[in-house]
Scaffold this active site. Structure first.
Site, PDB file in Angstrom:
ATOM      1  N   SER A   1      -0.436  -4.015  -3.836  1.00 55.02           N
ATOM      2  CA  SER A   1      -1.000  -4.946  -2.856  1.00 55.02           C
ATOM      3  C   SER A   1      -0.194  -6.228  -2.675  1.00 55.02           C
ATOM      4  O   SER A   1      -0.360  -6.924  -1.675  1.00 55.02           O
ATOM      5  CB  SER A   1      -2.440  -5.314  -3.241  1.00 55.02           C
ATOM      6  OG  SER A   1      -2.463  -6.091  -4.424  1.00 55.02           O
TER       7      SER A   1
ATOM      8  N   LYS B   1      -3.517 -12.196  -5.946  1.00 51.70           N
ATOM      9  CA  LYS B   1      -3.372 -12.349  -4.493  1.00 51.70           C
ATOM     10  C   LYS B   1      -2.722 -13.699  -4.205  1.00 51.70           C
ATOM     11  O   LYS B   1      -2.496 -14.507  -5.089  1.00 51.70           O
ATOM     12  CB  LYS B   1      -4.741 -12.293  -3.785  1.00 51.70           C
ATOM     13  CG  LYS B   1      -5.569 -11.049  -4.062  1.00 51.70           C
ATOM     14  CD  LYS B   1      -4.964  -9.792  -3.482  1.00 51.70           C
ATOM     15  CE  LYS B   1      -5.824  -8.571  -3.818  1.00 51.70           C
ATOM     16  NZ  LYS B   1      -5.145  -7.306  -3.457  1.00 51.70           N
TER      17      LYS B   1
END
Length: 289
Positions: free
Chosen positions: A84, A162
């Protein structure tokens, strides 16, 4: 004329001849004396051995204590579990992902800023697909929990990585004609790689469904992965009231945002594999707005 006689040593007695002797340093000594010396040597060496073991135990406890303090307050390693965050951080299921060092000091004196790459505990609504990394065996699970306490085993929690896109008080949204914006201004995101995502940003600037506007509550963060198409981030977890219109994340912003209190630390450097050694840069996509 005086008669002189040389002194003649007396012959050893029968008791002396029968007493066993041992040679020590070239001298013949009775066995009793040698045994006494050996016992004395043993008596001296045993306290030394006990002292050495005691010192080793103390050093081991100190080392474990320092390691625990480092993991708790200074820094800790983290394994990238998925793709990701590619190309910034490499990872995938079943492969050897990047191992990064997470700085736990910076956010004790400051708050996460736009562009920071952070590691955080997933909020409850993000943990529905999380599978425990602990053994089903109660004994082994207890051992794992004990080792986790001192940092030798990862904690049993859904830790994610993230990039911060917006912070409390800022409004984030994405439209096909403007792309991703914060407070109505487009972002500059050099960390996005169309080749990695196999996507054309000019054709699909949102890299998925349009969303927002969402005003991030104070004390919370809006986070997204650098590999947008393969990232279950704030967009994915935000409840939608307008799905039928092709929009998402226009409902409760608390569902998609992450509490600042959940942040573990800031990703600083890739420490493994050696071919990937290097820093993890913070790129403020709002710079110049």
């Amino acid at each position: 004329m005086t008669e002189t006689t040389d002194s003649v040593p007396e012959p050893p007695s029968d008791a002396d001849q029968l007493q066993p002797k041992v040679s020590i340093c070239g001298l013949d000594m009775p066995a009793e004396v040698s045994e006494t010396a050996a016992e004395a040597a043993i008596g001296v060496s045993e306290p030394k051995k006990r002292s050495a073991l005691w010192e080793f135990a103390i050093l081991a406890v100190i080392a474990i204590g320092l390691y625990y303090v480092m993991l708790t307050f200074v820094a800790r390693p983290y394994l990238i579990p998925s793709e990701s965050m590619e190309p910034t951080l490499h990872g995938c299921s079943g492969c050897v992902g990047d191992r990064i060092m997470v700085d736990k000091i910076t956010y004790r004196f400051s708050s996460p800023q736009p562009g920071d790459v952070i590691v955080f505990k997933g909020p409850p609504s993000w943990n529905t697909m999380y599978k425990s990394i602990r053994s089903n065996n109660i004994v082994l699970r207890s051992v794992q929990n004990a080792l986790s306490f001192v940092g030798f085993v990862p904690p049993d929690e859904n830790d994610l990585v993230k990039r911060v896109i917006a912070v409390g008080g800022q409004t984030v949204q994405c439209r096909s004609d403007t792309g991703l914006t914060v407070n109505g201004k487009p972002l500059k995101e050099p960390y996005l790689r169309p080749v990695t995502m196999n996507a054309d940003l000019s054709f699909s600037p949102c890299l998925g469904s349009e969303f927002g506007p969402v005003t991030v509550p104070q004390g919370r963060l809006w986070v997204m992965g650098d590999n947008r198409i393969h990232s279950a981030d704030s967009r994915y977890h935000c409840n939608s009231t307008d799905v039928v219109n092709g929009l998402s994340c226009t409902g409760d912003p608390n569902s998609g945002t992450v509490p600042v209190s959940n942040v573990i630390g800031k990703a600083r450097v890739v420490v493994w594999p050696p071919s990937r050694w290097g820093g993890v840069g913070s790129v403020n996509s709002q710079q110049g707005q």
